[in-house]
Design a protein around this motif. Structure first.
Motif, PDB file in Angstrom:
ATOM      1  N   LEU A 143       0.807  -1.217   0.000  1.00  0.00           N
ATOM      2  CA  LEU A 143       0.000   0.000   0.000  1.00  0.00           C
ATOM      3  C   LEU A 143       0.846   1.276   0.000  1.00  0.00           C
ATOM      4  O   LEU A 143       0.375   2.326   0.439  1.00  0.00           O
ATOM      5  CB  LEU A 143      -0.936   0.001   1.219  1.00  0.00           C
ATOM      6  N   ASP A 144       2.052   1.236  -0.470  1.00  0.00           N
ATOM      7  CA  ASP A 144       2.897   2.428  -0.524  1.00  0.00           C
ATOM      8  C   ASP A 144       2.211   3.512  -1.363  1.00  0.00           C
ATOM      9  O   ASP A 144       1.822   3.285  -2.509  1.00  0.00           O
ATOM     10  CB  ASP A 144       4.256   2.081  -1.144  1.00  0.00           C
ATOM     11  N   GLY A 145       2.015   4.696  -0.745  1.00  0.00           N
ATOM     12  CA  GLY A 145       1.383   5.814  -1.426  1.00  0.00           C
ATOM     13  C   GLY A 145      -0.133   5.775  -1.450  1.00  0.00           C
ATOM     14  O   GLY A 145      -0.771   6.652  -2.047  1.00  0.00           O
ATOM     15  N   ALA A 146      -0.731   4.802  -0.801  1.00  0.00           N
ATOM     16  CA  ALA A 146      -2.184   4.641  -0.848  1.00  0.00           C
ATOM     17  C   ALA A 146      -2.898   5.690  -0.008  1.00  0.00           C
ATOM     18  O   ALA A 146      -2.362   6.219   0.974  1.00  0.00           O
ATOM     19  CB  ALA A 146      -2.560   3.248  -0.344  1.00  0.00           C
ATOM     20  N   ALA A 147      -4.135   5.989  -0.391  1.00  0.00           N
ATOM     21  CA  ALA A 147      -5.021   6.835   0.412  1.00  0.00           C
ATOM     22  C   ALA A 147      -5.765   5.930   1.383  1.00  0.00           C
ATOM     23  O   ALA A 147      -6.373   4.933   0.965  1.00  0.00           O
ATOM     24  CB  ALA A 147      -6.001   7.570  -0.483  1.00  0.00           C
ATOM     25  N   ILE A 148      -5.700   6.262   2.669  1.00  0.00           N
ATOM     26  CA  ILE A 148      -6.261   5.380   3.696  1.00  0.00           C
ATOM     27  C   ILE A 148      -7.261   6.142   4.556  1.00  0.00           C
ATOM     28  O   ILE A 148      -6.936   7.188   5.138  1.00  0.00           O
ATOM     29  CB  ILE A 148      -5.151   4.766   4.567  1.00  0.00           C
ATOM     30  N   CYS A 149      -8.475   5.618   4.660  1.00  0.00           N
ATOM     31  CA  CYS A 149      -9.547   6.226   5.450  1.00  0.00           C
ATOM     32  C   CYS A 149      -9.352   5.933   6.933  1.00  0.00           C
ATOM     33  O   CYS A 149      -9.072   4.787   7.314  1.00  0.00           O
ATOM     34  CB  CYS A 149     -10.897   5.679   5.011  1.00  0.00           C
ATOM     35  N   LEU A 150      -9.539   6.964   7.775  1.00  0.00           N
ATOM     36  CA  LEU A 150      -9.455   6.785   9.226  1.00  0.00           C
ATOM     37  C   LEU A 150     -10.197   7.907   9.923  1.00  0.00           C
ATOM     38  O   LEU A 150     -10.500   8.942   9.332  1.00  0.00           O
ATOM     39  CB  LEU A 150      -8.000   6.707   9.682  1.00  0.00           C
ATOM     40  N   GLN A 151     -10.494   7.694  11.200  1.00  0.00           N
ATOM     41  CA  GLN A 151     -11.167   8.701  12.017  1.00  0.00           C
ATOM     42  C   GLN A 151     -10.156   9.495  12.844  1.00  0.00           C
ATOM     43  O   GLN A 151      -9.127   8.942  13.275  1.00  0.00           O
ATOM     44  CB  GLN A 151     -12.171   8.044  12.970  1.00  0.00           C
ATOM     45  N   PRO A 152     -10.443  10.782  13.104  1.00  0.00           N
ATOM     46  CA  PRO A 152      -9.565  11.570  13.971  1.00  0.00           C
ATOM     47  C   PRO A 152      -9.803  11.237  15.437  1.00  0.00           C
ATOM     48  O   PRO A 152     -10.796  10.594  15.793  1.00  0.00           O
ATOM     49  CB  PRO A 152      -9.993  13.012  13.669  1.00  0.00           C
ATOM     50  N   GLY A 153      -8.892  11.678  16.302  1.00  0.00           N
ATOM     51  CA  GLY A 153      -9.065  11.484  17.738  1.00  0.00           C
ATOM     52  C   GLY A 153      -8.859  10.062  18.194  1.00  0.00           C
ATOM     53  O   GLY A 153      -9.334   9.672  19.254  1.00  0.00           O
ATOM     54  N   THR A 154      -8.154   9.257  17.387  1.00  0.00           N
ATOM     55  CA  THR A 154      -7.901   7.858  17.724  1.00  0.00           C
ATOM     56  C   THR A 154      -6.400   7.595  17.697  1.00  0.00           C
ATOM     57  O   THR A 154      -5.607   8.454  17.303  1.00  0.00           O
ATOM     58  CB  THR A 154      -8.590   6.914  16.721  1.00  0.00           C
TER      59      THR A 154
END
Length: 339
Positions: free
Chosen positions: A142-153
Motif C-alpha cells: 500500500l505504498d502511497g495509498a489513500a487510507i480512510c481513518l477517524q480523527p481522535g484515535t
C-alpha cells in the motif's frame, strides 16, 4: 503489653472506614438512580442500535453489569453515543460516569487525560481493510495509498509508525463521522480503511453492501487493549467498575452462567460462594449489596455469554474467541480473584 493489638485494631478500623466511604461519582450515580455510560455511535458487537433503537453489544453489557452490581437492576443503565473526539471530554466533564466504548488503554490516556483504565474487556489490534478488486494481499503493497481513518484515535499514529518503519508512505483521508467514513471507503475515495480489526470485521459484515468484496489484510500493526475508563481520583467508583468486569470473567472461569446461577448458590466451592455472596464480605468492601456479582450474572451473564451473543457464534459476526478466550483455553482473559 502487646502493642501490636491496638495497632492492628486501628488499622482494621481505618480499612473498614475507607471501604464504607463513598466517592463523589458513586454518590452522584446513587442520587440520580442510574449509570450513564459512553458508547460508540454504532459498532456492531460492541454498541449498536437496532431498528427499534435497542442497543446491544459487549460494551453495552458491561454498562448493564455495572448497573446490576450497584442497583441490583441492569435496566438502570443509560447510554450516551459518542464519537471518537467527544468520548474523553464527556468523561472528563462528568457527562458520563464510565466509558466502556471500545477504547484502547494507552499510557498517554491513562496519565495525561486525568482518566484511568480499569481493565481489558477485549484484546484487539489495528488492521487494514481493502476491496478485493484492487488486488492487494499485504499492507506492504500500500505504498502511497489513500487510507480512510477517524480523527481522535490511536490509528493515525499507529499507521504512521508502521509505514515509517517499513519506509512506506500513505495519504490519510480523515473523516470525523463514522457513517460518512464508511461511505467514502465504499465509494472508492480511499484505497484502504484502518481501525481495530474487530471493528473492520463488523464494518465489512454489517455496513458494506457486499461483504465478500472486501478483505482484512493479514498484518496486525498495533496492540489495542480495549476497556472501560473512569475519571482519576475516585478509587471506589473505579473499583466497582473494575470488579464488575472481573466478576463476569471469573464467573465464566467457574462455570457460573445466567442459566445455572441459582443452582450454583448451593455449590460447596468456597470461591463460588464468595463470588455469589453466599459467603459475605466482597460486597461490603465494594460498598454494594453482597449479591452484586449474582445480580450481574443473573441479569447480564458471564463474560463468555456476553461475547458469544454479541461477537461470537451467536452473532452475525461469528468471531472466534482468540486472545479473548479464557487463559485456561489459550486466551488472555484472566480474572483477578474475588477474595
Amino acid at each position: 503489653m502487646n502493642v501490636l493489638k491496638p495497632l492492628l485494631a486501628a488499622a482494621l478500623l481505618l480499612a473498614g472506614a475507607h471501604a464504607a466511604h463513598a466517592g463523589p461519582t458513586l454518590d452522584a450515580v446513587k442520587k440520580k438512580g442510574f449509570v450513564q455510560c459512553g458508547v460508540s455511535t454504532g459498532v456492531a458487537g460492541f454498541s449498536n442500535p437496532d431498528s427499534k433503537g435497542n442497543w446491544t453489544g459487549l460494551d453495552v453489557d458491561l454498562c448493564k453489569a455495572v448497573a446490576a452490581a450497584l442497583f441490583g437492576d441492569a435496566s438502570k443503565a443509560r447510554l450516551t453515543p459518542l464519537n471518537t473526539q467527544q468520548r474523553f471530554t464527556a468523561l472528563q466533564s462528568g457527562e458520563i460516569d464510565v466509558l466502556p466504548r471500545n477504547t484502547s488503554i494507552t499510557l498517554q490516556r491513562d496519565t495525561a487525560l486525568g482518566l484511568t483504565g480499569v481493565g481489558v474487556n477485549f484484546y484487539d489490534g489495528q488492521g487494514i481493510m481493502v476491496a478485493k478488486k484492487i488486488g492487494v494481499k499485504s499492507a506492504k503493497e500500500l505504498d502511497g495509498a489513500a487510507i480512510c481513518l477517524q480523527p481522535g484515535t490511536t490509528t493515525e499514529l499507529n499507521l504512521a509508525d508502521w509505514f515509517r518503519a517499513g519506509k512506506l508512505s500513505f495519504k490519510p483521508v480523515v473523516i470525523d463521522k463514522f457513517d460518512e467514513l464508511v461511505r467514502a471507503f465504499a465509494a472508492g475515495r480511499c484505497d484502504a480503511y484502518t481501525t481495530d480489526i474487530s471493528a473492520l470485521n463488523a464494518i465489512r459484515t454489517t455496513k458494506l453492501p457486499n461483504p465478500d468484496d472486501y478483505v482484512v489484510l493479514p498484518e496486525m500493526i498495533s496492540k489495542e487493549p480495549l476497556g472501560p475508563m473512569v475519571r482519576q481520583g475516585d478509587e471506589q467508583w473505579a473499583a466497582i467498575v473494575k470488579w464488575t468486569l472481573n466478576a463476569m470473567i471469573e464467573a465464566e472461569e467457574y462455570g457460573i452462567t445466567s442459566k445455572n446461577v441459582d443452582q450454583m448458590l448451593k455449590s460447596p466451592n468456597p470461591n463460588v460462594q464468595r463470588i455469589l455472596g453466599v459467603t459475605p464480605g466482597a460486597g461490603k468492601n465494594l460498598g454494594v449489596d453482597e449479591k452484586w456479582a449474582y445480580n450481574i450474572v443473573k441479569q447480564v451473564g458471564n463474560y463468555g455469554e456476553s461475547f458469544e451473543r454479541n461477537l461470537g457464534q451467536g452473532s452475525p459476526l461469528k468471531m472466534q474467541r482468540g486472545a479473548n478466550a479464557l487463559w485456561t483455553k489459550g486466551g488472555l482473559m484472566y480474572a483477578l480473584p474475588i477474595r
